[in-house]
Design a protein around this motif. Structure first.
Motif, short mmCIF file in Angstrom:
data_model
loop_
_atom_site.label_atom_id
_atom_site.label_comp_id
_atom_site.label_asym_id
_atom_site.label_seq_id
_atom_site.Cartn_x
_atom_site.Cartn_y
_atom_site.Cartn_z
N VAL A 71 0.84 -1.20 0.00
CA VAL A 71 0.00 0.00 0.00
C VAL A 71 0.87 1.25 0.00
CG1 VAL A 71 -1.86 -1.21 1.19
CG2 VAL A 71 -0.23 0.10 2.53
N TYR A 96 -2.00 -1.12 -3.93
CA TYR A 96 -3.01 -0.07 -3.77
C TYR A 96 -2.26 1.24 -3.55
CZ TYR A 96 -6.34 -3.89 -3.18
OH TYR A 96 -7.10 -5.01 -3.38
N GLY A 111 -5.07 -5.46 -7.33
CA GLY A 111 -5.10 -4.22 -6.58
C GLY A 111 -5.67 -3.09 -7.42
N LEU A 123 -8.46 2.45 -0.41
CA LEU A 123 -8.85 1.18 0.21
C LEU A 123 -10.16 1.31 0.98
CD1 LEU A 123 -5.24 0.42 1.10
CD2 LEU A 123 -6.69 -1.38 0.18
N ARG A 126 -13.34 1.00 -1.01
CA ARG A 126 -13.79 -0.37 -1.29
C ARG A 126 -14.59 -0.94 -0.12
NH1 ARG A 126 -10.10 -3.83 -5.30
NH2 ARG A 126 -9.86 -2.22 -6.88
#
Length: 880
Positions: A71, A96, A111, A123, A126
């Motif tokens: 991330v 991400y 991702g 994130l 989502r």
């Protein structure tokens, strides 16, 4: 095992994004790859109950990781020891990130990379979409990440999505007092001293009308968390762009913060080998004095800040134009008269295109001087206004290899920016501009090079990778650069299986192929005139090998004349930009991807685009290839490329194509799994006339083509061992409306080999007769004996039978064809000629009649064994 990680020196966005990722990947281990910023460390110490469990990176067995979730980062150099497993062929990598993809970015298998203010937003959005419920602690950690990277949602980088997610987090119980306290840390004595030094040297200057603040300081020992000082100073002084430059020990630390679009902090820090994004970035410079770093920063800012550089400030006016009625020869005269390398084409007062001297000269070489200029002009161009930033024009000229940008005020053409205007502005200033603000380097298209070695490990089998390595090693020994090129590289990037390897050698390709075969086995079929060879490996696989070469065409549609050349020229001769990528397979650069002509961007945008305006003049078969690639890959043909295709059709360039070349393109189109859409596109471009003037895609023909698609899909499910040529089925379906003599003429135009053409013509005629016979028979009775089916169908090839089934559009006829293909056509009597002679029958007319009767009996189930056949045969012999 799943592991979630981020970049070293992790900030609050890393922490928030990792927290959200854990909800998306339950059961995963959380692990920082290295240290954290001081503010994060202090928060963890004060609020240990807020955090999920973290595992130390050195305690994780890297070989046990099957999926790595990264991330807020895409660079291998920033994820610590986790970078050691990136080349593992079994590893899934999910990324991400809200930073733009760069050449050095890790290639993910999953991702999302998208534009928003923070990775935490990406994130959490989502989770919001899934209807997840968060704890107050989780919501607070994610909110921290959003607030830090968006400047409490005040930076220009903040997006509506950041606000939506932040609102949802508040509903989930996020505690803003905790967020505020964490982002407003208390300063220690050393930090207070450093802040005082920075405020003393802080200076705000205007660069091209943009206010930029720079502060510097020097200290003989290290003071941590200077990023928090940048946040504090920016808020104190309400600065749009702030750069801190601090010398500590033997290093100079730079921290950049910006919330104005004209200054991209990340791009400027790249000049110091640093990184980040548009609003926040940093870098560390080793073994350079503070003064030298400040001077370098000043130079980078002057190059990067370009607010006042607009089209209106450097454009040429008035603009010479040419009417759309002028010919190519007339265009050259006008370009020469006014000493222009490019000129706009107008219809009345409206600009309709741009014609360049290079295009005109090439068209004249092909004898097209009388053709209208509209057939070859560029119809896609940047329409600038006086306020268009020069950066946009620079990018358009460099990446598109263009030399002319028209400038409009409303619909009125008021000026133009040429390459000369741009160069004059860059090197010496013009119209009030002073100093160098841009560094174009070369005005050629920049070559983009990046490594896709990791992608090779994920998408190619070990066998193919080994072959590529061997080819590269052969090049190493011979001192020759070796590249995989063409569709193999294109499909590798698209994730499509393609084992047809094409190799280009900067040198003698035939010699290279012979050398490889001698060392590794196999054989070579060479064509020395063209510098090409087919390398047949011991296991039967084939590799096409060629020398890098350029091609030129003596006349439209003719075969090319070939000369040795560079890799760049070799790629330029190819049909479309998506096929111009070259993958180096030499050992020292294995996996290096070279992109001279923007192929990667066109793959990303799913566009089929030619490389130059005379592409279809030089090779009209590319018209068919453009349609085939468009339909096979799910791309779209670029508007300008479409215009050039239509010009080629209007000029009847395809009339000059030999039948074999035209047939070759049609065979490839009609051998695709579902070619009907491509045939429809051929019709829309007016290409069917080049097969036969009477050929049109009328509704009745469209119905037969649709039925053919269904029949072919059904046939593939039968998994029969017999070879079937789908193109023959689709060709007969496409020509369904042609009369017998017209279909024969079409076969002649396509140079279909004589015996095959005769078979297609005769059996096609018999199809109509047979279908009429079946129709009459079904009116008498619904039941048809197997022997009757055999009599109807036994003279036809599978391709003609499939066409018959499609043309009939009758389920019962399809069942008949299915029964014949799957069962009846292989039926034969068990008694052969020798057996009949032993029964006392002499060869003669009766001999054939009895064999035919035995086959009929077997087909209709009258006999089921050899004994029953013998009994029937004896009775037939006795009856005679």
């Amino acid at each position: 095992m799943d592991v979630i990680t981020t970049h070293t020196n992790a900030d609050f966005d890393c922490l928030g994004a990792m927290t959200a990722a854990l909800r998306l990947y339950p059961g995963a281990l959380l692990s920082f790859p290295g240290s954290q910023e001081k503010g994060v460390r202090d928060f963890i110490e004060r609020h240990p109950d807020y955090l999920p469990h973290f595992t130390r990176a050195k305690e994780i067995n890297l070989e046990s990781i099957t999926r790595l979730i990264i991330v807020d980062c895409q660079q291998a150099a920033r994820i610590g020891r986790f970078s050691e497993i990136l080349d593992s062929p079994t590893l899934q990598i999910h990324i991400y990130d809200h930073h733009p993809v760069a050449a050095e970015s890790i290639t993910p298998t999953g991702g999302a990379v998208a534009v928003c203010g923070s990775a935490s937003t990406l994130l959490a959005a989502r989770l919001m979409g899934q209807g997840a419920r968060l704890s107050a602690e989780e919501a607070t950690l994610i909110m921290l990440g959003i607030h830090e990277d968006t400047g409490r949602l005040l930076f220009a980088s903040a997006t509506p999505e950041d606000y939506r997610v932040a609102g949802w987090l508040l509903e989930q119980g996020a505690r803003l007092t905790i967020v505020n306290d964490a982002l407003t840390p208390e300063l220690n004595h050393a930090q207070m001293w450093l802040l005082k030094q920075l405020l003393t040297t802080l200076k705000t200057s205007s660069v091209n009308g943009i206010a930029i603040s720079i502060a510097y300081a020097s200290c003989d020992h290290y003071i941590g968390d200077i990023a928090s000082l940048a946040h504090l100073m920016r808020d104190m002084e309400n600065m749009g762009a702030l750069f801190l430059v601090i010398a500590m020990e033997n290093h100079v630390y730079l921290v950049a913060r910006s919330h104005i679009p004209e200054i991209n902090a990340g791009e400027i820090m790249k000049g110091f080998q640093g990184g980040g994004h548009a609003t926040a970035a940093s870098a560390v410079v080793h073994n350079q004095p503070l003064k030298q770093v400040l001077e370098r920063l000043d130079g980078l800012l002057r190059l990067s800040v370009r607010r006042e550089a607009t089209a209106g400030s450097i454009m040429s006016a008035p603009v010479k134009t040419m009417p759309d009625s002028v010919s190519i020869a007339g265009a050259r005269e006008l370009l020469t008269r006014y000493n222009c390398n490019a000129m706009p084409v107008v219809s009345g007062e409206t600009m309709v295109g741009v014609i360049s001297r290079k295009t005109v000269e090439k068209a004249l070489h092909h004898g097209l001087g009388e053709s209208p200029v509209t057939d070859f002009m560029h119809t896609e161009y940047l329409s600038a206004t006086p306020d268009t930033p020069l950066a946009d024009i620079q990018s358009y000229m460099v990446t598109g290899n263009r030399r002319f940008v028209p400038v409009f005020e409303g619909a009125l053409l008021t000026g133009a920016v040429t390459r000369t205007d741009l160069m004059r502005h860059i090197y010496g200033g013009r119209r009030g501009q002073s100093g160098v603000l841009y560094d174009l380097g070369s005005l050629e298209i920049p070559t983009r090079t990046r490594s896709v070695a990791g992608l090779l490990g994920k998408r190619l089998s070990a066998e193919v990778r080994e072959t590529l390595h061997k080819l590269g090693e052969a090049g190493d020994r011979l001192g020759l650069p070796v590249y995989a090129v063409g569709g193999f590289v294109r499909d590798l990037l698209l994730g499509i299986d393609n084992l047809d390897i094409d190799v280009t050698v900067e040198g003698d390709g035939v010699f290279f192929a012979d050398y490889f075969a001698e060392r590794h086995g196999g054989r070579v079929r060479s064509h020395k005139k063209f510098g090409t060879a087919v390398l047949v490996l011991p296991d039967g696989r084939k590799i096409d090998v060629a020398s890098t070469r350029l091609e030129y065409y003596e006349s439209p549609g003719a075969l090319p004349t070939v000369e040795r050349s560079s890799l760049r020229h070799d790629l330029y001769r190819r049909d479309f930009t998506v096929n111009t990528l070259a993958l180096c397979i030499n050992s020292d650069r294995f996996g290096g991807l070279t992109d001279h002509f923007g192929g990667q961007q066109d793959i990303q945008e799913r566009v089929i685009r030619v490389l130059h305006n005379l592409s279809f003049v030089e090779d009209p078969t590319r018209v068919f290839r453009a349609i085939r690639f468009e339909q096979r890959l799910g791309f779209h043909i670029a508007p300008h490329t479409e215009n050039l295709m239509r010009s080629a059709v209007r000029m009847h360039l395809l009339d000059k194509l030999g039948g074999e070349r035209l047939l070759g393109e049609l065979v490839q189109i009609m051998s695709e799994n579902e070619p009907s859409a491509a045939i429809g596109r051929m019709s829309s471009f007016g290409l069917l006339q080049f097969i036969h003037p009477a050929l049109k895609l009328v509704p009745a023909t469209e119905r037969v083509l649709r039925e053919t698609g269904q029949v072919m899909a059904w046939f593939r499910l039968l998994y029969l061992e017999d070879r079937c040529e789908p193109w023959q089925v689709y060709l007969m379906a496409l020509c369904d409306g042609l009369k017998p003599d017209e279909f024969r003429d079409a076969c002649v135009r396509l140079a279909i080999p004589g015996r095959l053409a005769e078979r297609l013509c005769s059996q096609r005629h018999q199809v109509f007769t047979t279908l009429n016979a079946i129709k009459r028979r079904l009116k008498l009775a619904a039941e048809v004996r197997n022997s009757q089916l055999f009599a109807w169908f036994s003279g036809f090839t599978p391709e003609v039978l499939l066409y018959m089934a499609a043309r009939a559009s009758n389920e019962q006829v399809r069942r008949f064809v299915s029964l014949y293909l799957t069962r009846l056509r292989t039926v034969a009597p068990l008694l052969d000629g020798d057996a009949l002679r032993r029964l006392g029958l002499e060869p003669g007319p009766l001999f054939g009649q009895i064999k035919a009767r035995l086959l009929q009996a077997r087909l209709d189930g009258e006999v089921n064994s050899r004994d029953e056949e013998e009994a029937l045969a004896r009775s037939l012999v006795q009856a005679c």
